[in-house]
Scaffold this motif. Structure first.
Motif: not given
Length: 316
Positions: A47-51, A256-257, A282-288, A223-228
């Motif tokens: 639920r907290v990944r691209g899938i 990312g989670h 910084i952990g998982f970033v919610p949509d908001g 800079f922002l990196y999104l992923g595992g």
């Protein structure tokens, strides 16, 4: 060389997603309810990944339409989806199962139990861990990528290696494949010999909320990196680049989670590379929050060597 496989393109999160329901129904040659859709990725670690992003968009659009009745398969608790007629649900009581290691075995057994309780002709499995042949049902699945098949997975990771071998074996027995990109479709054809006529290209859409006026963090640029931390993400090269540019004012925020042991390994590398104070997970970033994080970043950095689709590119 096999031809490229695109058969039908469907942009999830856009009006064309309704065509996915028609494709699924046409492939079953059966009236309502024709298809069951696996929504368990909305209730597990995916639920907290691209899938999870992909399945959420698909499930919401299919639940909103009433032209084709869908049977949604999930767990009894915390199903973040409103299901109304003509749709219905087959929800199981959640059993004790691991969140990651060995999850595939439990997920496949649960999918087989749901199949025995259902009369639909076809099942669309969206969780790779849950993919398993289902007697008496046509099998559809979403394929996100085949990166471990191309790049290899260490046999030393015995449980993970066994799980992926099982996934590939079961993948060969699918009737219709929904590939999230042309690249994934080509890999299905080139690596597994899947005929192009069995592949549907169904690219994910992006539905970010509009950025609010909120801000996060201090005045320091970033800079922002999104992923595992997966090898294909190529994060070590990004950390090396940060270490070679000590005069940059930006810090690197990694979102990312991640598992605790993955965060610990990152922190150890950051410390050993002299990057303490310049790199933070910084952990998982919610949509908001995501739209604001993207807006305020100096750059969204995507050093990946390969991706199934690459949601951060579209989100950014």
């Amino acid at each position: 060389m096999n031809p490229a496989p695109p058969v039908t393109r469907t942009a999830l999160g856009s009006p064309e997603v309704d065509n996915t329901a028609r494709i699924m129904a046409n492939r079953t040659q059966d009236p309502s309810p024709a298809v069951a859709l696996d929504v368990t990725p909305l209730q597990n670690a995916n639920r907290v990944r691209g899938i999870g992003t992909y399945v959420r968009g698909l499930a919401n659009r299919l639940a909103a339409q009433d032209e084709v009745a869908i049977e949604f398969w999930g767990w009894q608790d915390d199903l973040p989806l409103e299901i109304r007629p003509p749709h219905r649900a087959v929800l199981m009581k959640r059993s004790v199962m691991p969140e990651y290691r060995g999850k595939w075995l439990f997920a496949q057994l649960a999918m087989q139990r749901r199949a025995r309780a259902s009369s639909v002709r076809a099942v669309h499995i969206t969780d790779p861990d849950a993919l398993t042949p289902l007697a008496g049902h046509k099998l559809l699945t979403t394929v996100y990528d085949l990166i471990p098949l191309r790049q290899g997975i260490s046999p030393k990771r015995i449980i993970g290696w066994a799980g992926y071998r099982t996934y590939i074996r079961n993948l060969r027995r699918v009737d219709t494949y929904f590939a999230i990109s042309k690249q994934t479709g080509r890999d299905l054809t080139d690596l597994l010999g899947v005929p192009s006529e069995k592949i549907v290209i169904a690219a994910p859409g992006i539905n970010l909320p509009p950025p609010s006026g909120a801000t996060f963090g201090g005045a320091r640029p970033y800079f922002l990196y999104l992923g595992g931390p997966n090898p294909n993400k190529n994060l070590p090269n990004l950390l090396d680049a940060m270490a070679r540019t000590p005069t940059l004012p930006e810090e690197l925020l990694i979102a990312g989670h991640w598992l605790p042991k993955q965060v610990a390994a990152l922190n150890a590398r950051v410390s050993a590379s002299g990057l303490a104070g310049r790199v933070r997970h910084i952990g998982f970033v919610p949509d908001g929050e995501l739209a604001v994080r993207l807006r305020d970043a100096t750059a969204v950095v995507i050093p990946s060597r390969s991706e199934g689709f690459g949601l951060p590119v579209a989100e950014g």
